[in-house]
Design a protein around this motif. Structure first.
Motif, mmCIF file in Angstrom:
data_model
loop_
_atom_site.group_PDB
_atom_site.id
_atom_site.type_symbol
_atom_site.label_atom_id
_atom_site.label_comp_id
_atom_site.label_asym_id
_atom_site.label_seq_id
_atom_site.Cartn_x
_atom_site.Cartn_y
_atom_site.Cartn_z
ATOM 1 N N LYS A 1 0.856 -1.185 0.000
ATOM 2 C CA LYS A 1 0.000 0.000 0.000
ATOM 3 C C LYS A 1 0.889 1.231 0.000
ATOM 4 O O LYS A 1 2.026 1.191 0.435
ATOM 5 N N GLY A 2 0.325 2.337 -0.493
ATOM 6 C CA GLY A 2 1.052 3.596 -0.442
ATOM 7 C C GLY A 2 1.496 4.101 -1.798
ATOM 8 O O GLY A 2 1.895 5.260 -1.928
ATOM 9 N N HIS A 3 1.439 3.252 -2.800
ATOM 10 C CA HIS A 3 1.841 3.643 -4.145
ATOM 11 C C HIS A 3 1.249 2.656 -5.138
ATOM 12 O O HIS A 3 1.030 1.493 -4.803
ATOM 13 N N PRO A 4 0.979 3.097 -6.359
ATOM 14 C CA PRO A 4 0.529 2.136 -7.367
ATOM 15 C C PRO A 4 1.615 1.075 -7.560
ATOM 16 O O PRO A 4 2.807 1.371 -7.468
ATOM 17 N N THR A 5 1.187 -0.158 -7.793
ATOM 18 C CA THR A 5 2.137 -1.262 -7.868
ATOM 19 C C THR A 5 1.811 -2.211 -9.006
ATOM 20 O O THR A 5 0.660 -2.593 -9.202
ATOM 21 N N LEU A 6 2.849 -2.595 -9.737
ATOM 22 C CA LEU A 6 2.779 -3.700 -10.682
ATOM 23 C C LEU A 6 3.260 -4.918 -9.906
ATOM 24 O O LEU A 6 4.397 -4.957 -9.448
ATOM 25 N N LEU A 7 2.387 -5.891 -9.715
ATOM 26 C CA LEU A 7 2.700 -7.085 -8.938
ATOM 27 C C LEU A 7 2.704 -8.287 -9.871
ATOM 28 O O LEU A 7 1.677 -8.649 -10.437
ATOM 29 N N VAL A 8 3.877 -8.876 -10.062
ATOM 30 C CA VAL A 8 4.023 -10.041 -10.936
ATOM 31 C C VAL A 8 4.304 -11.248 -10.052
ATOM 32 O O VAL A 8 5.247 -11.245 -9.269
ATOM 33 N N VAL A 9 3.462 -12.267 -10.177
ATOM 34 C CA VAL A 9 3.557 -13.458 -9.335
ATOM 35 C C VAL A 9 3.845 -14.667 -10.215
ATOM 36 O O VAL A 9 3.136 -14.905 -11.194
ATOM 37 N N ILE A 10 4.872 -15.430 -9.844
ATOM 38 C CA ILE A 10 5.112 -16.686 -10.548
ATOM 39 C C ILE A 10 4.928 -17.847 -9.586
ATOM 40 O O ILE A 10 5.223 -17.750 -8.400
ATOM 41 N N THR A 11 4.416 -18.940 -10.126
ATOM 42 C CA THR A 11 4.104 -20.118 -9.324
ATOM 43 C C THR A 11 4.725 -21.382 -9.883
ATOM 44 O O THR A 11 4.475 -22.459 -9.365
ATOM 45 N N ASP A 12 5.507 -21.247 -10.937
ATOM 46 C CA ASP A 12 6.052 -22.417 -11.617
ATOM 47 C C ASP A 12 7.517 -22.203 -11.930
ATOM 48 O O ASP A 12 7.936 -21.095 -12.252
ATOM 49 N N LYS A 13 8.259 -23.264 -11.893
ATOM 50 C CA LYS A 13 9.702 -23.194 -12.130
ATOM 51 C C LYS A 13 10.054 -22.703 -13.520
ATOM 52 O O LYS A 13 11.148 -22.223 -13.757
ATOM 53 N N ASP A 14 9.134 -22.770 -14.461
ATOM 54 C CA ASP A 14 9.418 -22.373 -15.835
ATOM 55 C C ASP A 14 8.890 -20.983 -16.187
ATOM 56 O O ASP A 14 8.868 -20.614 -17.358
ATOM 57 N N ALA A 15 8.463 -20.211 -15.218
ATOM 58 C CA ALA A 15 7.840 -18.913 -15.495
ATOM 59 C C ALA A 15 8.812 -17.743 -15.466
ATOM 60 O O ALA A 15 8.413 -16.611 -15.730
ATOM 61 N N GLY A 16 10.061 -17.968 -15.193
ATOM 62 C CA GLY A 16 11.023 -16.876 -15.033
ATOM 63 C C GLY A 16 11.179 -15.975 -16.236
ATOM 64 O O GLY A 16 11.205 -14.752 -16.104
ATOM 65 N N ASP A 17 11.276 -16.537 -17.433
ATOM 66 C CA ASP A 17 11.427 -15.702 -18.629
ATOM 67 C C ASP A 17 10.194 -14.846 -18.867
ATOM 68 O O ASP A 17 10.295 -13.703 -19.300
ATOM 69 N N LYS A 18 9.037 -15.386 -18.578
ATOM 70 C CA LYS A 18 7.803 -14.625 -18.766
ATOM 71 C C LYS A 18 7.677 -13.523 -17.715
ATOM 72 O O LYS A 18 7.138 -12.448 -17.990
ATOM 73 N N MET A 19 8.197 -13.782 -16.518
ATOM 74 C CA MET A 19 8.238 -12.736 -15.494
ATOM 75 C C MET A 19 9.134 -11.602 -15.989
ATOM 76 O O MET A 19 8.760 -10.427 -15.903
ATOM 77 N N ARG A 20 10.278 -11.946 -16.535
ATOM 78 C CA ARG A 20 11.209 -10.944 -17.058
ATOM 79 C C ARG A 20 10.519 -10.098 -18.125
ATOM 80 O O ARG A 20 10.697 -8.887 -18.181
ATOM 81 N N GLY A 21 9.728 -10.724 -18.950
ATOM 82 C CA GLY A 21 9.018 -9.999 -19.993
ATOM 83 C C GLY A 21 8.152 -8.875 -19.443
ATOM 84 O O GLY A 21 8.074 -7.788 -20.020
ATOM 85 N N TRP A 22 7.490 -9.114 -18.321
ATOM 86 C CA TRP A 22 6.659 -8.077 -17.707
ATOM 87 C C TRP A 22 7.497 -6.893 -17.248
ATOM 88 O O TRP A 22 7.126 -5.740 -17.438
ATOM 89 N N PHE A 23 8.636 -7.156 -16.623
ATOM 90 C CA PHE A 23 9.471 -6.063 -16.141
ATOM 91 C C PHE A 23 10.113 -5.297 -17.286
ATOM 92 O O PHE A 23 10.259 -4.081 -17.224
ATOM 93 N N GLU A 24 10.492 -5.982 -18.351
ATOM 94 C CA GLU A 24 11.035 -5.291 -19.516
ATOM 95 C C GLU A 24 9.966 -4.418 -20.171
ATOM 96 O O GLU A 24 10.232 -3.282 -20.551
ATOM 97 N N ALA A 25 8.761 -4.932 -20.299
ATOM 98 C CA ALA A 25 7.664 -4.162 -20.884
ATOM 99 C C ALA A 25 7.283 -2.982 -20.002
ATOM 100 O O ALA A 25 6.871 -1.925 -20.509
ATOM 101 N N ALA A 26 7.426 -3.136 -18.704
ATOM 102 C CA ALA A 26 7.087 -2.045 -17.784
ATOM 103 C C ALA A 26 7.918 -0.804 -18.080
ATOM 104 O O ALA A 26 7.429 0.328 -17.934
ATOM 105 N N ASP A 27 9.144 -0.986 -18.520
ATOM 106 C CA ASP A 27 9.991 0.161 -18.868
ATOM 107 C C ASP A 27 9.378 0.985 -19.992
ATOM 108 O O ASP A 27 9.582 2.194 -20.066
ATOM 109 N N GLN A 28 8.625 0.337 -20.854
ATOM 110 C CA GLN A 28 8.010 1.024 -21.987
ATOM 111 C C GLN A 28 6.645 1.621 -21.653
ATOM 112 O O GLN A 28 6.204 2.555 -22.315
ATOM 113 N N HIS A 29 5.970 1.084 -20.649
ATOM 114 C CA HIS A 29 4.575 1.419 -20.415
ATOM 115 C C HIS A 29 4.276 2.158 -19.112
ATOM 116 O O HIS A 29 3.158 2.641 -18.951
#
Length: 180
Positions: free
Chosen positions: A59-87
């Motif tokens: 709380k206290g600021h707008p937040t982008l919260l990316v949650v991974i639950t699988d051992k193979d989700a790391g690259d897709k998590m990275r994709g969100w953070f890379e896209a966040a730089d643009q958006h």
């Protein structure tokens, strides 16, 4: 306008650190992210320095919260953070959660140690690792190699949520919610 923020570099280095490094899986559950306007459910976790954290800290600021639950989700998590730089503006907090169910033979200390080897020390307190799947249970999400992403307002309420990759059409919902 491509930029590389501190949080973005952290997100790329995290890449499902514990998930990929340890090859662990969370127990299956039901998919039901919190609805728009709902507060983020309560959960707790420990960062890589063993420091305790709770969902109320988001709380206290707008937040982008990316949650991974699988051992193979790391690259897709990275994709969100890379896209966040643009958006997104720098004022939007970026938080990543790794929520797994560790087998009995992998201690929390071992998981934390492997993660520390891949996450720069400056980001250890920002990397929340849940060894028992409690965050996933609180959020009502199942194991998936696709990240669960929530946009939170400054009061910690969900303003948008998707179970998608950053390059999917659904991602626009997140970027729109966080640009208000």
């Amino acid at each position: 306008m491509a930029r590389q923020s501190k949080d973005s570099r952290w997100g790329r280095s995290t890449l499902g650190v514990a998930a990929l490094a340890l090859g662990l899986l969370m127990a299956p559950g039901a998919f039901a992210l919190p609805s728009q306007g709902q507060p983020l459910p309560e959960f707790s976790a420990r960062d890589l320095t063993s420091g305790p954290h709770a969902s109320k800290e988001l709380k206290g600021h707008p937040t982008l919260l990316v949650v991974i639950t699988d051992k193979d989700a790391g690259d897709k998590m990275r994709g969100w953070f890379e896209a966040a730089d643009q958006h997104m503006e720098d004022s939007v907090h970026r938080q990543s959660l790794i929520t797994l169910k560790l087998p009995f033979f992998v201690s929390e200390g071992a998981a934390r140690g492997k993660a520390k080897g891949q996450v720069p020390q400056g980001y250890w307190k920002d990397t929340w690792l849940d060894k028992n799947g409690g965050m996933a249970k609180a959020l009502g999400i199942a194991t998936s190699d696709t990240p669960y992403v929530l946009a939170l307002d400054a009061q910690g309420r969900v303003v948008a949520s998707v179970h998608a990759t950053a390059d999917s059409p659904e991602a626009r919902t997140i970027w729109s919610a966080l640009s208000r």
